[in-house]
Structures are given as structure tokens and as C-alpha cells.
Design a protein around this motif. Structure first.
Motif, PDB file in Angstrom:
ATOM      1  N   PRO A   1       0.795  -1.234   0.000  1.00  0.00           N
ATOM      2  CA  PRO A   1       0.000   0.000   0.000  1.00  0.00           C
ATOM      3  C   PRO A   1       0.826   1.283   0.000  1.00  0.00           C
ATOM      4  O   PRO A   1       0.246   2.370   0.040  1.00  0.00           O
ATOM      5  N   LEU A   2       2.168   1.191  -0.043  1.00  0.00           N
ATOM      6  CA  LEU A   2       2.958   2.423  -0.013  1.00  0.00           C
ATOM      7  C   LEU A   2       2.693   3.264  -1.253  1.00  0.00           C
ATOM      8  O   LEU A   2       2.561   4.486  -1.173  1.00  0.00           O
ATOM      9  N   CYS A   3       2.644   2.637  -2.396  1.00  0.00           N
ATOM     10  CA  CYS A   3       2.370   3.350  -3.643  1.00  0.00           C
ATOM     11  C   CYS A   3       0.857   3.414  -3.849  1.00  0.00           C
ATOM     12  O   CYS A   3       0.182   2.385  -3.912  1.00  0.00           O
ATOM     13  N   ILE A   4       0.336   4.631  -3.942  1.00  0.00           N
ATOM     14  CA  ILE A   4      -1.105   4.851  -4.098  1.00  0.00           C
ATOM     15  C   ILE A   4      -1.414   4.994  -5.584  1.00  0.00           C
ATOM     16  O   ILE A   4      -0.893   5.895  -6.256  1.00  0.00           O
ATOM     17  N   ALA A   5      -2.251   4.126  -6.106  1.00  0.00           N
ATOM     18  CA  ALA A   5      -2.543   4.112  -7.539  1.00  0.00           C
ATOM     19  C   ALA A   5      -3.426   5.290  -7.947  1.00  0.00           C
ATOM     20  O   ALA A   5      -4.174   5.854  -7.135  1.00  0.00           O
ATOM     21  N   ASP A   6      -3.315   5.660  -9.199  1.00  0.00           N
ATOM     22  CA  ASP A   6      -4.165   6.691  -9.792  1.00  0.00           C
ATOM     23  C   ASP A   6      -5.554   6.106 -10.005  1.00  0.00           C
ATOM     24  O   ASP A   6      -5.728   5.105 -10.700  1.00  0.00           O
ATOM     25  N   ARG A   7      -6.555   6.750  -9.390  1.00  0.00           N
ATOM     26  CA  ARG A   7      -7.934   6.283  -9.546  1.00  0.00           C
ATOM     27  C   ARG A   7      -8.730   7.153 -10.512  1.00  0.00           C
ATOM     28  O   ARG A   7      -9.948   7.074 -10.577  1.00  0.00           O
ATOM     29  N   GLY A   8      -8.009   8.014 -11.245  1.00  0.00           N
ATOM     30  CA  GLY A   8      -8.664   8.822 -12.249  1.00  0.00           C
ATOM     31  C   GLY A   8      -9.478   9.972 -11.708  1.00  0.00           C
ATOM     32  O   GLY A   8     -10.314  10.530 -12.425  1.00  0.00           O
ATOM     33  N   ASP A   9      -9.239  10.361 -10.460  1.00  0.00           N
ATOM     34  CA  ASP A   9      -9.977  11.453  -9.829  1.00  0.00           C
ATOM     35  C   ASP A   9      -8.962  12.488  -9.349  1.00  0.00           C
ATOM     36  O   ASP A   9      -8.151  12.202  -8.460  1.00  0.00           O
ATOM     37  N   ILE A  10      -8.990  13.669  -9.916  1.00  0.00           N
ATOM     38  CA  ILE A  10      -8.000  14.700  -9.601  1.00  0.00           C
ATOM     39  C   ILE A  10      -8.030  15.117  -8.139  1.00  0.00           C
ATOM     40  O   ILE A  10      -7.045  15.618  -7.601  1.00  0.00           O
ATOM     41  N   THR A  11      -9.162  14.907  -7.466  1.00  0.00           N
ATOM     42  CA  THR A  11      -9.259  15.319  -6.065  1.00  0.00           C
ATOM     43  C   THR A  11      -8.594  14.344  -5.115  1.00  0.00           C
ATOM     44  O   THR A  11      -8.353  14.678  -3.949  1.00  0.00           O
ATOM     45  N   LEU A  12      -8.304  13.133  -5.585  1.00  0.00           N
ATOM     46  CA  LEU A  12      -7.750  12.111  -4.701  1.00  0.00           C
ATOM     47  C   LEU A  12      -6.236  12.058  -4.809  1.00  0.00           C
ATOM     48  O   LEU A  12      -5.676  12.107  -5.907  1.00  0.00           O
ATOM     49  N   GLU A  13      -5.599  11.944  -3.657  1.00  0.00           N
ATOM     50  CA  GLU A  13      -4.151  11.836  -3.661  1.00  0.00           C
ATOM     51  C   GLU A  13      -3.713  10.512  -4.264  1.00  0.00           C
ATOM     52  O   GLU A  13      -4.390   9.493  -4.130  1.00  0.00           O
ATOM     53  N   ARG A  14      -2.593  10.562  -4.947  1.00  0.00           N
ATOM     54  CA  ARG A  14      -1.957   9.375  -5.496  1.00  0.00           C
ATOM     55  C   ARG A  14      -0.453   9.604  -5.442  1.00  0.00           C
ATOM     56  O   ARG A  14       0.006  10.734  -5.225  1.00  0.00           O
TER      57      ARG A  14
END
Length: 347
Positions: free
Chosen positions: A303-316
Motif C-alpha cells: 500500500p505504499l504506492c497509491i494508484a491513480d484512480r482517475g480522480d483529480i481530487t484524490l491523492e496518489r
């Protein structure tokens, strides 16, 4: 993904001009993209005029405490051809956004180690929203009259996010939330000041204790001999030096004095606990002489690397960084570190 590398030398204003001139076009586009993309993140749109009173208060606080960096911000505006208010907004985006302005599922995991038989290392994921991996720069600062050079990771004109100096001091950071942010020196600028001014962890802590910071953070500090983390809350500072000479920190307070004021949501705490556990286990499994690529292998894993979920508001995860303070090296993988080649910069 390419990274803009900037060499900036001279007096503070000259350093700012050099920084701004190289990224003038991208900075203008960033400012015009929903006011530094803030309006992609907030429920109600913001405008620069309505932010000016708040910017002015922060600017006065920073100028009083860190006049050299205030001069550098003025130079940044000149070099980029933007207004000084716009240049200050670039330094204050996180303060404007606030600690709870958008949902989160990760916000940097950091660790550092000074081990017998291996080089000192500070490594972290950089988790941000607003697609900031499009605006990454590395800035090499050589200030006239200074005994040291500084190498920092930057986003869109920010004077510093994290970095190291030629004396062998490295500093990373994590967001922690106490719900009591106020005008003062933003932690990003405080880190730059520490790298400019301190040659060791002990010197940096002495300087940090005298600053009036605006918002809560954890700073991870590492030099050739020592690792500490310094948690900041409402003008107070608590420093922990682990006996094992390594430390891991995510996004919840660890010092008992500060734990009762933690305002992290229950959902975010689940993520923070998971990342802390994974980093602790992974670091323990790395040999003392592990190289940057072995550290990247750890930072690239969930879980260290946070994947891109396609939502600009969410941190990745928009970058992963491995700092080698004794060697004066920054190893960087911009964007999703699983998809990036390692770039090496030297102070």
C-alpha cells in the motif's frame, strides 16, 4: 516522464529569478488552470482577489521570519513574469486548501535509516492530488555567501518540498492533522530554510524550534549519523530519536503528547496504519547496504504506492524519492514510480 532541472545561483532574488525564468510558461498555465488547480478540488470556486487578505497575512509572517526566502519569492515572480501575489499563492496552496479540504487515501510515507555497514538513506513516496506530477522540478541552489549547496524537489514554483544539502542533511515530510492551522511559515518553506541554514540534524532541530509554523506536519531528518522525526502541532515540537537508528512515519501522530489532538479520519487512519506497517516490515528486510533501486522496489509496492484512480481530487503517488545524504544524491522516479526510470541528481 521528464523532470525539469534548474540551477539557480547568486543572491536570493537572483535564485528566484533563475527558477521562475525556466518554468515561466508552465507556471502561467498552472495558475490559469482553475487557480493552480485549487478549483478542481474545492466545492466552491476560489478567486485570487478573495484570497489576497489571507495571502497578505502569511506573506507578512514569512517575510518577518525568513526574509531571504521572501526575496526569493519576489525573484520567482520577476523571472516567471507573474505577480508577486501569484508567486505567493504557489507557496501557499496547501495552506489555502487546508488539512481537510479534500478526501484522502494516502499522503506520503517516509522512512530513514543510519545503519552500520551501509549508507544513510531517507526515502519516501510523495502523494499529492491535482496531478502535480506534471509540474515536478528539481532545483539546485547555490546561494552566494552560503557554505552549502541545496538540492530540492519542487512542484510548480514551490521553493521546496523536500531535499538535502551538501553538508549531508536530508529532510522529508508527512502530513499530520491537528485541526488548528493558522498564519505562519508553511512547513515546505521551513524545510528549505533548514537545508539552507543547517549542516546537521542537531543544528536543524535548534533552528526549527525557533520558527513559528503555520500548520501541522511531521519532518523526517537524517544526516550521516542520526535519524529523528519531528512532529509539529499548534506551535509545539516533539522530537523522537529511535534507539534503533531508523524510523518510519505515515500520517498519524506517534508522540503520546500529540496523539489526543490527531484529527485524521477513521478511513485515513486505516491507510496510514497499513502503510506504516508495510514500510516497517519492508525496511527491516532490506540489507544495510541496500541501494536506491532496492528502496524503490519497496516504495513501488502497495500500500505504499497509491494508484491513480482517475480522480483529480484524490491523492496518489506522484513521485518516489531516495535521498543519500552522505553521497549528496537525490534519486527520483517522477509520476507512478512503477512506470518511471530513475533519475539521479547531485548536490
Amino acid at each position: 516522464m521528464s523532470t525539469t532541472f534548474i540551477r539557480a545561483a547568486g543572491a536570493p532574488r537572483e535564485i528566484g529569478r533563475a527558477h521562475g525564468a525556466v518554468i515561466a510558461a508552465p507556471l502561467r498555465a498552472f495558475l490559469d488552470d482553475g487557480l493552480t488547480r485549487l478549483n478542481h478540488l474545492t466545492a466552491e470556486p476560489l478567486s485570487l482577489p478573495e484570497l489576497l487578505p489571507s495571502i497578505a497575512v502569511y506573506r507578512a509572517e514569512i517575510t518577518a521570519q525568513l526574509p531571504d526566502l521572501a526575496e526569493e519569492v519576489a525573484g520567482l515572480a520577476e523571472g516567471a513574469g507573474i505577480t508577486e501575489d501569484e508567486a505567493w499563492l504557489l507557496q501557499l496552496r496547501r495552506e489555502v486548501m487546508g488539512y481537510s479540504g479534500v478526501p484522502a487515501a494516502g499522503d506520503c510515507t517516509t522512512y530513514a535509516r543510519v545503519a552500520a555497514g551501509g549508507p544513510p538513506v531517507l526515502a519516501q513516496t510523495v502523494d499529492q492530488n491535482a496531478n502535480l506530477d506534471r509540474n515536478i522540478s528539481v532545483v539546485h541552489v547555490d546561494r552566494v555567501g552560503s557554505p552549502r549547496r541545496v538540492l530540492v524537489l519542487s512542484f510548480a514554483g514551490l521553493l521546496c518540498f523536500m531535499g538535502l544539502n551538501s553538508d549531508g542533511l536530508a529532510i522529508g515530510l508527512n502530513l499530520v492533522t491537528d485541526g488548528e492551522w493558522r498564519p505562519g511559515v508553511p512547513p515546505y518553506l521551513a524545510i528549505r530554510h533548514l537545508l539552507d541554514s543547517a549542516g546537521s540534524v542537531d543544528e536543524a532541530l535548534e533552528i526549527l524550534a525557533g520558527l513559528d509554523l503555520s500548520s501541522s506536519r511531521n519532518m523526517m531528518l537524517c544526516d550521516r549519523e542520526k535519524v529523528v522525526f519531528a512532529e509539529l502541532q499548534q506551535g509545539r515540537l516533539r522530537v523522537t530519536e529511535p534507539a534503533q537508528r531508523w524510523a518510519v512515519h505515515a500520517n498519524h501522530y506517534l508522540h503520546p503528547d500529540f496523539i489526543p489532538q490527531d484529527r485524521q479520519t477513521a478511513f485515513d487512519r486505516i491507510s496510514s496504519d497499513a502503510r506504516t506497517a508495510a514500510a516497517t516490515e519492508g525496511l527491516a528486510a532490506l540489507a544495510p547496504d541496500a541501494g536506491p533501486e532496492e528502496h524503490f522496489a519497496l516504495l513501488c509496492k502497495a500500500p505504499l504506492c497509491i494508484a491513480d484512480r482517475g480522480d483529480i481530487t484524490l491523492e496518489r503517488t506522484v513521485a518516489a524519492v531516495v535521498l543519500l545524504p552522505a553521497a549528496g544524491e537525490m534519486h527520483l522516479r517522477p509520476g507512478d514510480p512503477n512506470l518511471a526510470l530513475t533519475q539521479v541528481f547531485r548536490v
